[in-house]
Design an enzyme around this catalytic site. Structure first.
Site, short mmCIF file in Angstrom:
data_model
loop_
_atom_site.label_atom_id
_atom_site.label_comp_id
_atom_site.label_asym_id
_atom_site.label_seq_id
_atom_site.Cartn_x
_atom_site.Cartn_y
_atom_site.Cartn_z
N HIS A 106 28.18 -17.15 7.65
CA HIS A 106 28.02 -18.20 7.90
C HIS A 106 27.57 -18.33 6.90
CE1 HIS A 106 27.18 -15.51 11.15
NE2 HIS A 106 26.76 -15.86 12.03
N ASP A 109 25.38 -15.93 4.50
CA ASP A 109 25.94 -14.31 3.70
C ASP A 109 26.58 -14.81 2.08
OD1 ASP A 109 25.84 -13.97 7.08
OD2 ASP A 109 28.04 -14.94 7.65
C1 XLS Z 1 26.24 -12.11 17.98
C2 XLS Z 1 27.58 -13.22 17.20
C3 XLS Z 1 27.67 -14.11 15.76
C4 XLS Z 1 28.42 -14.69 16.14
C5 XLS Z 1 28.27 -16.16 14.70
O1 XLS Z 1 26.53 -11.27 18.22
O2 XLS Z 1 28.93 -12.42 17.34
O3 XLS Z 1 28.11 -13.09 14.88
O4 XLS Z 1 30.22 -14.75 15.85
O5 XLS Z 1 27.62 -16.10 13.95
#
Ligand code: XLS
Ligand code: NI
Ligand code: NI
Length: 441
Positions: A106, A109
């Site tokens: 993301h 991140d």
């Molecule tokens: C959360 C989601 C997230 C997505 C990306 O539950 O799995 O991690 O994969 O935003």
């Protein structure tokens, strides 16, 4: 020294994880993931396309609703930009040592948000340059990136489904920047997970309008992405709830209906996460199968849930029944195309040794390698396929065939409905024991 960037080495004492075979007792070695092993015409590496999830591996610090951080990362720095650069070094060192060909992230991140949206854009673009250098140095590629439009308080009422237009525009600025960065980094896919795209109560929500806004925003993102040369797949990652009470992309079937409602089916597929499928009351392979049947299996967030907990525990996959059933669907789908198996999984809060990050990924990769081998054996033997084909054989000829081909009306069909019905067993228990033979023989 870090062996590829010339910077510091963070995971000292742990080298490249090698395949040693199933009789090895070395915890820091693969027992089943043998990347060059050929399975049905492709290597294990080509089948599985593993990716490391930045957020769980290098950002999640063990915090839960009841307690603060437990992880002591070796790369932290009080200067947020320095911290981000160190983290990138650690991330590429880790991913390279694990032999994973891809990573996912993301915006939040990899780069600090900064004080305002100008700083946000600058930080993300600057960090993208750092990531690019490390991609080039290591050969690790970007499976997908995504926008975090759920953590910041401005998203508390939703992102593109927010009742305030200004928040919708803010989300668009983040999505646009993330798409720019994706193209810069050669991303294979771009993911939308709508953590706040849903509602907490219908008493304050115009669901129809919100869903239309989501469709409008994703259409704009598609148009912009194609304009700047993004050739990968856009992916919707379904999840039924958490953090919202109800998320609009509830499960694979509702995400596909959404994609079709807004005419996005040429550009969008699904990213299926195991624990999200189970939260929706389905099995992992159910949601994969729904996508495969619709030509919409884009990628996979590989994790597992906890049967006794009703939330998204994001555990590393170790249940080989589940990985085998998932690989059955994936193999029959002809693979994952541009997608991969992204470990959207975090080690437990009390798995605090840095080596635990390696052990967790080894377990996940070995579990999928085993699943791949077993699923391939099942498919090659063809017993399940021929059982299923046989089960539907009354539609292969005669009236059944005419019915399937749409060459019969209800009166004709009803006129054939007068026969005594012979009960035919579904043989589930036999098939379950046959499945066990493939698991353990
Ligand atoms: C959360 C989601 C997230 C997505 C990306 O539950 O799995 O991690 O994969 O935003
Ligand atoms: Ni996910
Ligand atoms: Ni999840």
């Amino acid at each position: 020294m870090n062996y590829f960037t010339g910077n510091k080495e963070y995971f000292k004492g742990i080298g490249k994880i090698e395949f040693e075979g199933k009789n090895s007792d070395n915890p820091l070695a693969f027992k089943f993931y043998d990347k060059d092993k050929m399975i049905g015409g492709k290597t294990m590496e080509e089948h599985l396309r593993f990716a490391c999830a930045y957020w769980h591996s290098f950002n999640a610090n063990g915090t839960d609703p009841f307690g603060g951080p437990t992880m002591e990362f070796p790369f932290t720095d009080s200067d947020p930009l320095k911290d981000a650069v160190n983290k990138a070094d650690a991330a590429f060192e880790f991913t390279t040592k694990m032999g994973m060909p891809y990573y996912c992230f993301h915006d939040a991140d990899v780069a600090p948000h900064g004080k305002n949206m100008n700083e946000y854009q600058k930080n993300l673009h600057d960090m993208a340059k750092e990531l690019k250098k490390r991609q080039d140095a290591t050969g690790v590629k970007l499976l997908w990136n995504t926008t975090n439009a759920f953590s910041d308080k401005v998203f508390m009422n939703g992102a593109t489904t927010n009742p305030e237009f200004d928040v919708v525009a803010r989300t668009a600025l983040q999505i646009k920047t993330c798409l720019d960065v994706n193209v810069e980094l050669g991303g294979q896919n771009y993911v939308f997970w709508g953590g706040r795209e849903g509602y907490m109560s219908l008493l304050n929500t115009d669901m129809k309008r919100e869903r239309e806004h989501l469709g409008r925003a994703l259409t704009m993102a598609r148009d912009y992405g194609r304009k700047i040369g993004f050739t990968g797949n856009f992916l919707i990652e379904p999840k039924p709830m958490e953090p919202t009470k109800h998320q609009y992309d509830y499960d694979a079937q509702s995400a596909i209906a959404f994609i079709k409602d807004f005419g996005l089916e040429k550009d969008f597929k699904c990213n299926i996460e195991a624990n999200h499928a189970t939260l929706a009351g389905h099995t992992f392979d159910h949601d994969l199968q729904v996508c495969a049947d619709n030509g919409m299996l884009g990628s996979v967030d590989a994790n597992q849930g906890d049967a006794q907990n009703g939330w998204d525990t994001d555990e590393f996959p170790s249940n080989v029944y589940e990985t085998t059933k998932a690989m059955l669907v994936i193999l029959k789908n002809g693979g994952l195309d541009k997608g991969g198996l992204n470990f959207d999984a975090k080690r437990r809060r009390n798995s605090t040794d840095n080596e635990d990050l390696f052990l967790a990924h080894i377990s996940g990769m070995d579990s999928f390698a085993l699943g791949l081998e077993i699923a391939n054996r099942i498919i090659e033997d063809g017993k399940f396929d021929s059982f299923i084909a046989d089960r539907y054989s009354s539609f292969d000829s005669g009236n059944g065939q005419l019915f399937e081909a749409g060459k019969m009306d209800l009166e004709t069909l009803a006129a054939l409905g007068n026969k005594d019905i012979k009960l035919v067993s579904g043989k589930q228990e036999y098939l379950e024991s046959l499945f066990n033979m493939y698991m353990f023989r």
